[in-house]
Design a protein around this motif. Structure first.
Motif: not given
Lengths: 91, 288, 268
Positions: B229-249
């Protein structure tokens, strides 16, 4: 009803094997309860603990082979079976 | 406590076992099935063996997000556990003030996770948020939506805000369990403040700290909603944690097979860390 | 332990840190959108309840609260009903596989929810529980039941065995002993457990959102609607956020004495 689970033969065999192991261990445990003892593992373990450690390490052995080599999966499987046997007997 | 051997106790546990097994084992089996197949659409799937595992294990994205996850989880523990203990030590011990503090501290825990994200999303914005506005007027160039460092710091700060109360409440209850006589004895011995903490309070806090560390490790390791909600994983992939990577995949690219393999590896990692932790602690208890 | 000025200052500072973001949300919920986007004001210049009016007059908004309430209460009831006997078994008896079962229960908090969502959706659809309150309540049991067993076991271990034995000698049957004597003894433990179960069910969003579409949609999922074609309706978003905090506040207010007293009976 279970089509969405997309079963395949290898995974079915995998889960049936795990199920059988758990079932056999339970029957064995009820027939002759085991005592906690200290083997080559750093902590005192029961039979169930050794099985868990054995299986968890086996999973990591498989991942190691998958990640670092292109060898057939039968090799880590063989190593794992031997390892679980060793862990159960002397762990 | 000495426990009696009684296998009939299984009947008392059976409802729990069935209920949890239903929601846990069936999905887990399905994920294992997904992980060995190439699923093109719900009716077409090919068996690919361990191919996804091989691919995922060599994927730099996994390594990056795993590393980021570990750094994040350890930062969370390193800040929240000492801070939580500190807050618990500072809390008033009885009376109205104690109840009031308890209630106020519990508020962040009771807010739905996406609302927590929303609160910080607003709070950190430079145009409408108090924190973003204050920082910018102090001359700090703060913008969590554009600067990776700021985004990371904001997610961490949000987590601290959100969860330190849990650690504090658990520790507070642990502290209340210490009999007053212990403190009086320490006073007679002229023990220093540090000695009181080190030899009286900390040992009593051990068991609640185990709960706190385990819960915080497991939950921060699969944090998803708030940073999304806060950053959407961005900017870039600085706050893309594991769960986020999984959901994107899994959902974004519909690569269910690799995502399933990925999450099983992830599960094994959490399982190992938690088991090591759990065993060490219970073992320490036993050897005493 | 005496309360010193330094401590009071420290705790006040921390509580200020906790409350400021919430105050900001509350502040925004009473502002008009033009004021929110216009200038930064520390309190509402034109106080308005319009944002709340939007929520309370639109059934698609307030039904979200009712849905959330229903499945959270169901979840608390189911969780306590199954966890109480189980926790008693864990605290009193040794049985085959007890340690492993306990650890297995805890591992269910560790699975990354993201990928499990798809099988969850399929499982609950196939048994007809999709978009029902019961479905969400059952799904939340996955992480709440293990937690409840864990906490309750700690409380129950604090009750001496002699209590059980005396009751059995006095001719109490197990159900009567359990309901009449044992449960009242760990009342505050049950209160604390209920608080935790409520909390985790109330704040969870991923599963609740995946398993519902219309009839049981939780409020937290409805909130995403405020992002419309004209941008975000910040005022209504803030008002909805404030309203999601209130049920939690009420629950913690009711168990506040138990939380303080109850924890101490548990595993400490």
């Amino acid at each position: 009803m279970i089509a969405w689970m997309t079963w395949t033969l290898p995974t079915a065999i995998f889960f049936i094997t795990i199920g059988c192991i758990l079932f056999c261990m339970t029957v064995y445990e009820v027939r002759s309860p085991c005592v906690e003892r200290k083997g080559f593992l750093p902590i005192a373990t029961t039979r169930g603990d050794r099985l868990f450690i054995g299986l968890l390490v086996s999973a990591y052995i498989h991942l190691l082979f998958l990640g670092l080599s292109d060898m057939s999966l039968w090799i880590p499987l063989g190593i794992s079976v031997v390892w679980v046997a060793i862990a159960l007997r002397w762990g | 406590m000495i426990k009696t051997e009684n296998n009939k106790a299984w009947f008392l546990v059976l409802p729990v076992f069935l209920l949890v097994a239903f929601s846990a084992v069936i999905p887990l089996m399905t994920v294992v099935n997904y992980s060995v197949q190439d699923i093109l659409d719900p009716n077409t799937a090919f068996f690919v063996g361990a191919e996804w595992y091989r691919e995922v294990l060599r994927d730099p994205r996994l390594h990056d997000s795993l590393l980021r996850q570990f750094i994040y989880s350890f930062s969370v523990l390193a800040i929240e556990i000492p801070l939580g203990i500190g807050v618990a030590l500072m809390m008033p011990t009885k009376g109205r003030m104690a109840s009031l503090c308890l209630i106020l501290l519990a508020i962040p825990l009771l807010i739905p996770w996406n609302v927590v994200g929303t609160i910080w999303q607003i709070f950190g914005r430079a145009d409408i948020g108090l924190m973003g506005w204050a920082l910018n007027s102090l001359g700090v160039d703060y913008n969590y939506a554009a600067n990776p460092g700021d985004a990371w710091a904001t997610v961490l700060l949000m987590d601290v805000w959100h969860w330190t109360s849990l650690v504090a409440l658990l520790c507070y209850s642990g502290l209340r369990a210490i009999p007053e006589a212990f403190y009086q004895a320490a006073e007679i011995d002229r023990a220093s403040r540090w000695a009181v903490f080190r030899y009286i309070q900390l040992p009593r806090l051990k068991s609640v700290l185990v709960i706190a560390v385990l819960l915080r490790f497991m939950d921060s390791f699969m944090i998803y909603t708030e940073p999304f909600v806060l950053t959407g994983g961005g900017p870039g992939s600085s706050t893309t944690f594991l769960s986020q990577t999984l959901v994107t995949m899994a959902i974004g690219q519909f690569d269910i097979g690799p995502a399933a393999a990925f999450s099983l590896i992830y599960f094994l990692i959490v399982l190992l860390v938690s088991w090591l932790f759990f065993t060490t602690i219970t073992h320490m208890d036993k050897s005493k | 332990m005496k309360m010193t000025k330094g401590k009071a200052f420290g705790i006040a500072l921390y509580i200020l840190f906790v409350l400021t973001p919430i105050y900001w949300l509350l502040n925004m919920s009473f502002k008009t959108n033009s004021e929110i986007l216009g200038t930064l004001t520390l309190w509402p210049q034109e106080f308005t309840l319009a944002n709340y009016a939007v929520i309370f007059t639109d059934s698609s908004w307030y039904s979200g609260y009712i849905n959330s309430m229903i499945y959270v209460s169901l979840n608390v009831a189911i969780t306590l009903a199954v966890a109480l006997p189980a926790a008693y078994a864990f605290s009193r008896y040794k049985f085959v596989g007890d340690k492993h079962l306990f650890f297995w229960l805890l591992t269910n908090r560790m699975a990354p929810p993201a990928v499990f969502l798809l099988p969850f959706f399929q499982l609950y659809s196939s048994i007809g529980l999709f978009d029902t309150h019961l479905g969400v309540a059952l799904a939340h049991c996955l992480f709440n039941v293990p937690l409840a067993v864990w906490i309750l076991e700690g409380f129950m271990s604090g009750v001496p065995r002699e209590v059980d034995e005396t009751a059995y000698i006095d001719g109490y049957s197990f159900p009567r002993f359990f309901g009449r004597i044992f449960l009242p003894m760990i009342r505050s433990g049950i209160g604390v457990t209920a608080f935790f179960v409520f909390m985790f069910s109330w704040v969870e969003l991923l599963l609740a959102r995946t398993l519902t579409s219309v009839d049981a949609k939780p409020i937290a999922a409805i909130m995403t609607r405020t992002v419309g074609a004209t941008g975000v309706d910040w005022g209504v978003l803030a008002a909805a956020g404030v309203l999601t905090i209130i049920p939690g506040l009420l629950v913690v207010y009711f168990v506040r004495n138990h939380v303080a007293k109850g924890f101490a009976l548990g595993r400490v």
